[in-house]
Design a protein around this motif. Structure first.
Motif, PDB file in Angstrom:
ATOM      1  N   TYR A   1       0.868  -1.322  -0.112  1.00 56.20           N
ATOM      2  CA  TYR A   1       0.058  -0.031   0.042  1.00 56.20           C
ATOM      3  C   TYR A   1       0.959   1.328  -0.133  1.00 56.20           C
ATOM      4  O   TYR A   1       0.208   2.327   0.100  1.00 56.20           O
ATOM      5  CB  TYR A   1      -1.046   0.113   1.189  1.00 56.20           C
ATOM      6  CG  TYR A   1      -1.899  -0.988   1.208  1.00 56.20           C
ATOM      7  CD1 TYR A   1      -2.794  -1.070   0.061  1.00 56.20           C
ATOM      8  CD2 TYR A   1      -1.932  -2.097   2.078  1.00 56.20           C
ATOM      9  CE1 TYR A   1      -3.862  -2.197   0.000  1.00 56.20           C
ATOM     10  CE2 TYR A   1      -2.750  -3.044   1.992  1.00 56.20           C
ATOM     11  CZ  TYR A   1      -3.737  -3.200   0.811  1.00 56.20           C
ATOM     12  OH  TYR A   1      -4.808  -4.126   0.850  1.00 56.20           O
ATOM     13  N   SER A   2       2.164   1.312  -0.148  1.00 54.42           N
ATOM     14  CA  SER A   2       2.924   2.319  -0.059  1.00 54.42           C
ATOM     15  C   SER A   2       2.795   3.147  -1.344  1.00 54.42           C
ATOM     16  O   SER A   2       3.038   4.428  -0.995  1.00 54.42           O
ATOM     17  CB  SER A   2       4.341   1.875   0.122  1.00 54.42           C
ATOM     18  OG  SER A   2       4.969   0.978  -0.716  1.00 54.42           O
ATOM     19  N   ARG A   6       1.940   7.147  -1.539  1.00 51.78           N
ATOM     20  CA  ARG A   6       2.533   8.063  -2.038  1.00 51.78           C
ATOM     21  C   ARG A   6       1.912   8.733  -3.126  1.00 51.78           C
ATOM     22  O   ARG A   6       1.977  10.211  -3.132  1.00 51.78           O
ATOM     23  CB  ARG A   6       3.772   7.454  -2.902  1.00 51.78           C
ATOM     24  CG  ARG A   6       4.906   8.186  -3.452  1.00 51.78           C
ATOM     25  CD  ARG A   6       6.183   7.349  -4.129  1.00 51.78           C
ATOM     26  NE  ARG A   6       5.916   6.268  -4.786  1.00 51.78           N
ATOM     27  CZ  ARG A   6       6.018   4.968  -4.384  1.00 51.78           C
ATOM     28  NH1 ARG A   6       6.444   4.788  -3.242  1.00 51.78           N
ATOM     29  NH2 ARG A   6       5.657   3.773  -4.959  1.00 51.78           N
ATOM     30  N   GLU A   7       0.802   8.260  -3.686  1.00 53.28           N
ATOM     31  CA  GLU A   7      -0.209   8.994  -4.498  1.00 53.28           C
ATOM     32  C   GLU A   7      -0.950   9.988  -3.748  1.00 53.28           C
ATOM     33  O   GLU A   7      -0.951  10.948  -4.109  1.00 53.28           O
ATOM     34  CB  GLU A   7      -1.191   7.878  -5.150  1.00 53.28           C
ATOM     35  CG  GLU A   7      -0.663   7.113  -6.195  1.00 53.28           C
ATOM     36  CD  GLU A   7      -0.078   7.940  -7.560  1.00 53.28           C
ATOM     37  OE1 GLU A   7      -0.800   8.958  -7.748  1.00 53.28           O
ATOM     38  OE2 GLU A   7       0.543   7.383  -8.314  1.00 53.28           O
ATOM     39  N   MET A   8      -1.315   9.406  -2.375  1.00 57.00           N
ATOM     40  CA  MET A   8      -2.068  10.336  -1.463  1.00 57.00           C
ATOM     41  C   MET A   8      -1.315  11.749  -1.074  1.00 57.00           C
ATOM     42  O   MET A   8      -1.933  12.744  -1.237  1.00 57.00           O
ATOM     43  CB  MET A   8      -2.515   9.464  -0.316  1.00 57.00           C
ATOM     44  CG  MET A   8      -3.374   8.570  -0.288  1.00 57.00           C
ATOM     45  SD  MET A   8      -3.326   7.202   1.091  1.00 57.00           S
ATOM     46  CE  MET A   8      -4.237   8.286   2.253  1.00 57.00           C
ATOM     47  N   ALA A  47      -8.364   5.336  -0.073  1.00 56.92           N
ATOM     48  CA  ALA A  47      -7.466   6.144  -0.057  1.00 56.92           C
ATOM     49  C   ALA A  47      -8.061   7.604  -0.361  1.00 56.92           C
ATOM     50  O   ALA A  47      -7.607   8.497   0.396  1.00 56.92           O
ATOM     51  CB  ALA A  47      -6.400   5.856  -1.010  1.00 56.92           C
ATOM     52  N   GLY A  48      -8.839   7.886  -1.454  1.00 58.91           N
ATOM     53  CA  GLY A  48      -9.321   9.104  -1.845  1.00 58.91           C
ATOM     54  C   GLY A  48     -10.178   9.448  -0.579  1.00 58.91           C
ATOM     55  O   GLY A  48     -10.180  10.660  -0.417  1.00 58.91           O
ATOM     56  N   ALA A  49     -11.141   8.565  -0.159  1.00 59.76           N
ATOM     57  CA  ALA A  49     -12.100   9.061   0.916  1.00 59.76           C
ATOM     58  C   ALA A  49     -11.119   9.634   2.095  1.00 59.76           C
ATOM     59  O   ALA A  49     -11.726  10.532   3.155  1.00 59.76           O
ATOM     60  CB  ALA A  49     -12.838   7.834   1.202  1.00 59.76           C
ATOM     61  N   ARG A 111       6.157  13.885  11.221  1.00 57.45           N
ATOM     62  CA  ARG A 111       7.610  14.142  11.143  1.00 57.45           C
ATOM     63  C   ARG A 111       8.258  13.544  10.027  1.00 57.45           C
ATOM     64  O   ARG A 111       9.211  14.338   9.360  1.00 57.45           O
ATOM     65  CB  ARG A 111       8.031  13.289  12.555  1.00 57.45           C
ATOM     66  CG  ARG A 111       7.864  14.048  13.619  1.00 57.45           C
ATOM     67  CD  ARG A 111       8.948  13.850  14.702  1.00 57.45           C
ATOM     68  NE  ARG A 111       8.326  14.310  15.918  1.00 57.45           N
ATOM     69  CZ  ARG A 111       7.960  13.579  17.186  1.00 57.45           C
ATOM     70  NH1 ARG A 111       7.584  12.503  16.578  1.00 57.45           N
ATOM     71  NH2 ARG A 111       7.664  14.179  18.202  1.00 57.45           N
ATOM     72  N   ARG A 112       7.772  12.132   9.506  1.00 59.45           N
ATOM     73  CA  ARG A 112       8.384  11.577   8.312  1.00 59.45           C
ATOM     74  C   ARG A 112       8.159  12.820   7.153  1.00 59.45           C
ATOM     75  O   ARG A 112       9.095  12.786   6.516  1.00 59.45           O
ATOM     76  CB  ARG A 112       7.793  10.295   8.041  1.00 59.45           C
ATOM     77  CG  ARG A 112       8.802   9.462   7.693  1.00 59.45           C
ATOM     78  CD  ARG A 112       8.321   7.898   7.831  1.00 59.45           C
ATOM     79  NE  ARG A 112       7.653   7.606   8.969  1.00 59.45           N
ATOM     80  CZ  ARG A 112       6.695   7.112   9.478  1.00 59.45           C
ATOM     81  NH1 ARG A 112       6.027   6.495   8.549  1.00 59.45           N
ATOM     82  NH2 ARG A 112       6.296   6.742  10.722  1.00 59.45           N
ATOM     83  N   LEU A 113       6.969  13.093   7.026  1.00 57.83           N
ATOM     84  CA  LEU A 113       6.403  14.088   5.770  1.00 57.83           C
ATOM     85  C   LEU A 113       7.584  15.185   5.766  1.00 57.83           C
ATOM     86  O   LEU A 113       7.611  15.531   4.623  1.00 57.83           O
ATOM     87  CB  LEU A 113       4.936  14.224   5.952  1.00 57.83           C
ATOM     88  CG  LEU A 113       3.937  13.085   5.263  1.00 57.83           C
ATOM     89  CD1 LEU A 113       2.667  13.589   5.655  1.00 57.83           C
ATOM     90  CD2 LEU A 113       4.247  12.963   4.116  1.00 57.83           C
ATOM     91  N   THR A 114       7.495  15.910   6.958  1.00 58.25           N
ATOM     92  CA  THR A 114       8.030  16.936   6.918  1.00 58.25           C
ATOM     93  C   THR A 114       9.690  16.969   6.885  1.00 58.25           C
ATOM     94  O   THR A 114      10.317  17.975   6.456  1.00 58.25           O
ATOM     95  CB  THR A 114       7.887  17.997   8.039  1.00 58.25           C
ATOM     96  OG1 THR A 114       7.987  17.038   9.472  1.00 58.25           O
ATOM     97  CG2 THR A 114       6.509  18.450   8.256  1.00 58.25           C
TER      98      THR A 114
END
Length: 117
Positions: A1-2, A6-8, A47-49, A111-114
């Motif tokens: 699901y990674s 990533r798309e999200m 994912a979209g919802a 934290r990971r995203l930033t």
């Protein structure tokens, strides 16, 4: 699901959503995965919802911004907006309407995203 996550993230960045919003969407998504709610047919809708719900609850999107987000979701994940809107409720129920998340669930993703950007 990674790859879905990533798309999200990419889609959220295109729509100028905050990292905290993406983090919340991730938590919702992972909860659905852990509940065994995802399958090949619905994983993109899930994912979209999750992105849509997180965007609605964490930021003050104006009506046209919500529409833009739905357009983007529809285009990126190739589903019908009617299905997305219907699925939004399914996800809400699966999450037991618990959209306000404790900080300790959101922070690791945040934290990971930033750190990545």
């Amino acid at each position: 699901y990674s790859s879905l996550k990533r798309e999200m993230r990419n889609l959220s960045e295109e729509c100028n959503l905050e990292p905290v919003t993406v983090s919340m969407a991730y938590v919702y998504f992972e909860k659905l995965v852990l509940q065994g709610k995802l399958n090949k047919q619905n994983r993109k809708l899930c994912a979209g919802a999750c992105v849509l719900l997180a965007a609605k609850i964490s930021s003050d999107l104006r009506k046209h911004e919500v529409k833009h987000l739905i357009d983007k979701l529809e285009e990126r994940f190739r589903f019908n907006r009617r299905d997305l809107i219907g699925f939004e409720f399914t996800v809400l129920v699966a999450l037991e309407l618990a959209l306000y998340l404790p900080e300790n669930q959101v922070l690791p993703h945040y934290r990971r995203l930033t750190q990545q950007s």
